[in-house]
Design an enzyme around this catalytic site. Structure first.
Site, PDB file in Angstrom:
ATOM      1  N   PHE A  11       0.865  -1.191   0.000  1.00  0.00           N
ATOM      2  CA  PHE A  11       0.000   0.000   0.000  1.00  0.00           C
ATOM      3  C   PHE A  11       0.898   1.237   0.000  1.00  0.00           C
ATOM      4  O   PHE A  11       0.867   2.071   0.891  1.00  0.00           O
ATOM      5  CB  PHE A  11      -0.946  -0.023   1.212  1.00  0.00           C
ATOM      6  CG  PHE A  11      -2.131   0.901   1.051  1.00  0.00           C
ATOM      7  CD1 PHE A  11      -3.018   0.766  -0.009  1.00  0.00           C
ATOM      8  CD2 PHE A  11      -2.362   1.920   1.972  1.00  0.00           C
ATOM      9  CE1 PHE A  11      -4.103   1.617  -0.163  1.00  0.00           C
ATOM     10  CE2 PHE A  11      -3.454   2.781   1.834  1.00  0.00           C
ATOM     11  CZ  PHE A  11      -4.330   2.630   0.762  1.00  0.00           C
ATOM     12  N   THR A  99       4.132  -4.514  -4.463  1.00  0.00           N
ATOM     13  CA  THR A  99       5.182  -4.377  -3.448  1.00  0.00           C
ATOM     14  C   THR A  99       6.480  -4.018  -4.175  1.00  0.00           C
ATOM     15  O   THR A  99       6.505  -3.855  -5.392  1.00  0.00           O
ATOM     16  CB  THR A  99       5.358  -5.683  -2.643  1.00  0.00           C
ATOM     17  OG1 THR A  99       5.826  -6.708  -3.522  1.00  0.00           O
ATOM     18  CG2 THR A  99       4.051  -6.124  -2.003  1.00  0.00           C
ATOM     19  N   LYS A 128       7.900  -5.593 -11.487  1.00  0.00           N
ATOM     20  CA  LYS A 128       8.646  -6.134 -12.625  1.00  0.00           C
ATOM     21  C   LYS A 128       9.325  -7.463 -12.313  1.00  0.00           C
ATOM     22  O   LYS A 128       9.605  -8.256 -13.226  1.00  0.00           O
ATOM     23  CB  LYS A 128       9.697  -5.114 -13.066  1.00  0.00           C
ATOM     24  CG  LYS A 128       9.083  -3.917 -13.735  1.00  0.00           C
ATOM     25  CD  LYS A 128       9.804  -2.631 -13.433  1.00  0.00           C
ATOM     26  CE  LYS A 128       9.237  -1.966 -12.213  1.00  0.00           C
ATOM     27  NZ  LYS A 128       9.788  -0.641 -11.919  1.00  0.00           N
ATOM     28  N   GLU A 152       0.420  -5.101 -17.431  1.00  0.00           N
ATOM     29  CA  GLU A 152       0.694  -4.015 -18.367  1.00  0.00           C
ATOM     30  C   GLU A 152       1.603  -2.947 -17.740  1.00  0.00           C
ATOM     31  O   GLU A 152       2.465  -2.364 -18.401  1.00  0.00           O
ATOM     32  CB  GLU A 152      -0.631  -3.382 -18.822  1.00  0.00           C
ATOM     33  CG  GLU A 152      -0.475  -2.287 -19.844  1.00  0.00           C
ATOM     34  CD  GLU A 152       0.146  -2.751 -21.156  1.00  0.00           C
ATOM     35  OE1 GLU A 152      -0.476  -3.591 -21.831  1.00  0.00           O
ATOM     36  OE2 GLU A 152       1.248  -2.281 -21.498  1.00  0.00           O
ATOM     37  N   VAL A 155       5.900  -2.353 -17.662  1.00  0.00           N
ATOM     38  CA  VAL A 155       6.733  -1.596 -18.620  1.00  0.00           C
ATOM     39  C   VAL A 155       5.978  -0.340 -19.024  1.00  0.00           C
ATOM     40  O   VAL A 155       4.808  -0.398 -19.421  1.00  0.00           O
ATOM     41  CB  VAL A 155       7.053  -2.430 -19.879  1.00  0.00           C
ATOM     42  CG1 VAL A 155       7.935  -1.628 -20.836  1.00  0.00           C
ATOM     43  CG2 VAL A 155       7.722  -3.742 -19.516  1.00  0.00           C
ATOM     44  N   GLY A 209       7.424  10.278  -6.888  1.00  0.00           N
ATOM     45  CA  GLY A 209       6.884   8.908  -6.942  1.00  0.00           C
ATOM     46  C   GLY A 209       7.357   8.129  -8.149  1.00  0.00           C
ATOM     47  O   GLY A 209       6.783   7.086  -8.474  1.00  0.00           O
ATOM     48  N   GLU A 212      12.315   3.817  -7.785  1.00  0.00           N
ATOM     49  CA  GLU A 212      12.162   2.581  -7.021  1.00  0.00           C
ATOM     50  C   GLU A 212      12.504   2.864  -5.555  1.00  0.00           C
ATOM     51  O   GLU A 212      13.147   3.875  -5.241  1.00  0.00           O
ATOM     52  CB  GLU A 212      13.119   1.509  -7.563  1.00  0.00           C
ATOM     53  CG  GLU A 212      12.833   1.100  -8.988  1.00  0.00           C
ATOM     54  CD  GLU A 212      11.418   0.546  -9.167  1.00  0.00           C
ATOM     55  OE1 GLU A 212      11.069  -0.443  -8.527  1.00  0.00           O
ATOM     56  OE2 GLU A 212      10.655   1.129  -9.953  1.00  0.00           O
ATOM     57  N   LYS A 227      12.896  -4.538 -17.750  1.00  0.00           N
ATOM     58  CA  LYS A 227      11.895  -4.188 -18.773  1.00  0.00           C
ATOM     59  C   LYS A 227      12.297  -4.721 -20.150  1.00  0.00           C
ATOM     60  O   LYS A 227      11.445  -5.155 -20.931  1.00  0.00           O
ATOM     61  CB  LYS A 227      11.683  -2.673 -18.799  1.00  0.00           C
ATOM     62  CG  LYS A 227      10.956  -2.184 -17.533  1.00  0.00           C
ATOM     63  CD  LYS A 227      11.057  -0.692 -17.344  1.00  0.00           C
ATOM     64  CE  LYS A 227      10.228  -0.221 -16.151  1.00  0.00           C
ATOM     65  NZ  LYS A 227      10.513   1.160 -15.754  1.00  0.00           N
TER      66      LYS A 227
END
Ligand SMILES: NC(=O)C1=CN([C@@H]2O[C@H](COP(=O)(O)OP(=O)(O)OC[C@H]3O[C@@H](n4cnc5c(N)ncnc54)[C@H](O)[C@@H]3O)[C@@H](O)[C@H]2O)C=CC1
Ligand SMILES: N[C@@H](CC=O)C(=O)O
Length: 353
Positions: A11, A99, A128, A152, A155, A209, A212, A227
């Site tokens: 979250f 997460t 990913k 989706e 990437v 935001g 990572e 990716k």
């Protein structure tokens, strides 16, 4: 009217943005998309976990200022993130996995996806790790359980590169691709061109935001490498692993490298690429490249991403759009749910009275 019960695993920025969208747009989705979303469980490493079979109020979830372990104060809540119990036992149709991406082995997100699929729940994810490292096994598991594994947003965030390439370029014979696939590093390069130092530019990307949890993944190219693996395996039928893709990031670029490029009417970009070789094998790479300003990718700025797909029948087809951002990435999750809804494969979604 269909109601999809969803369980949010993680979250942070993205799943919180999905909850925000649910609070603001459920009525619109009911009207335009034919379903609404009901959050029946949330689990987060920091906040704890909560199951509420009748649903949690999305607005309250977003606006409440929970402290560490704060979900423990809610009815049906615990201060611990008991992901396995939540995923296996919550009355959810869809598990939304957002997460941290673990670029080494994809865990614990791979297990989160497995638990969900094994218990007959669809998975939509922006993570990913599971997609780059375990997509084949997870897709097979989804198929065996009559559910879907959709990703989706893994990437180019909400920009529909995977679905667009697979569905609308079917038969165009893809030979390779090259693109800007990391919003943070592209944003950082742009801010350095404007005179900001590297560390401050990374900090800005974190605040917006884009980055990572560990921004090393962005600036050292590890995120783009995942990716490249995802696109190469998905669109070129390769079986690449992250370690098969050569990888160099942007952290070695100095202010004078940036300045020299500008003097020469060019610009540094972090490029992820893959190409199908004559023998059918696929080679992937990640490296900064100095592009002349007339190169189609040179004008892609900020957190925007772009990928140029090299096809036999159409030549280059370039897709440009947001590559990072909380709401933009939450939209990718919605687009996955729309895809699930359009095939009518939900095992337990309820028709609301
Ligand atoms: N933010 C973006 O623009 C994009 C993010 N993504 C991916 O989406 C995922 C989520 O991204 P953000 O929300 O931005 O990250 P974030 O760092 O804001 O949030 C991640 C949340 O997951 C929680 N978490 C971490 N490990 C957990 C675990 N084992 N169990 C339960 N909760 C756990 C953390 O406490 C945190 O609240 C990441 O994998 C990221 O790589 C993908 C595309 C774009
Ligand atoms: N950190 C990533 C987020 C999306 O995958 C990026 O900056 O592109």
């Amino acid at each position: 009217m269909t109601v999809y019960n969803i369980a949010l695993i993680g979250f942070g920025g993205v799943n919180r943005a999905l909850a925000e969208l649910i609070a603001a747009k459920n009525q619109l989705w009911e009207r335009d998309l034919g379903f609404r979303l009901n959050i029946v469980a949330v689990s987060d490493l920091y906040l704890g976990s909560v199951i509420s079979p009748n649903g949690l109020d999305a607005r309250t979830l977003v606006e409440a200022k929970f402290e560490k372990g704060g979900f423990g104060q809610l009815s049906g809540g615990s201060a611990e993130a008991d992901n396995e119990t939540i995923i296996k036992t919550a009355p959810a149709d869809i598990v939304v996995e957002a997460t941290f991406t673990n670029p080494k082995d994809g865990e614990p997100a791979v297990s989160h996806c497995r638990w969900a699929l094994e218990t007959g729940k669809h998975v939509v994810t922006t993570n990913k790790g599971p997609v780059a490292i375990e997509a084949q096994a997870l897709k097979a598991l989804a198929k065996a359980n009559g559910v879907r594994f959709e990703y989706e947003g893994a990437v180019m965030s909400g920009t529909p590169v995977i679905r667009m390439a697979e569905k609308t370029l079917a038969g165009a014979e893809l030979k390779g691709f090259e693109g800007i696939l990391n919003g943070t590093s592209n944003f950082v390069l742009g801010r350095m061109e404007a005179g900001l130092d590297f560390a401050s530019a990374v900090k800005e990307a974190q605040e917006l935001g884009y980055a990572e949890a560990d921004p090393t993944a962005d600036v050292e190219g590890f995120d783009v490498r995942l990716k490249v693996v995802i696109l190469a395996n998905e669109l070129l039928g390769a079986s690449l692993k992250p370690e098969d893709v050569s990888c160099k990031g942007i952290s070695g670029l100095s202010p004078s490298d940036i300045e020299d490029a500008a003097q020469a009417n060019s610009r540094w970009k972090l490029i992820g690429a893959a190409v199908r070789n004559d023998d059918g094998s696929v080679t992937g790479s990640v490296a900064p490249r100095r592009l002349s300003l007339d190169h189609p990718l040179a004008g892609v700025n900020g957190a925007t991403n772009a990928v140029s797909l090299d096809t036999e029948l159409l030549g280059a087809v370039t897709i440009t759009g947001p590559g990072a951002g909380r709401i933009e990435t939450a939209y990718a999750l919605l687009s996955d749910i729309v895809a699930i809804h359009s095939t009518g494969t939900s095992p337990i979604a309820k028709e609301a009275a």
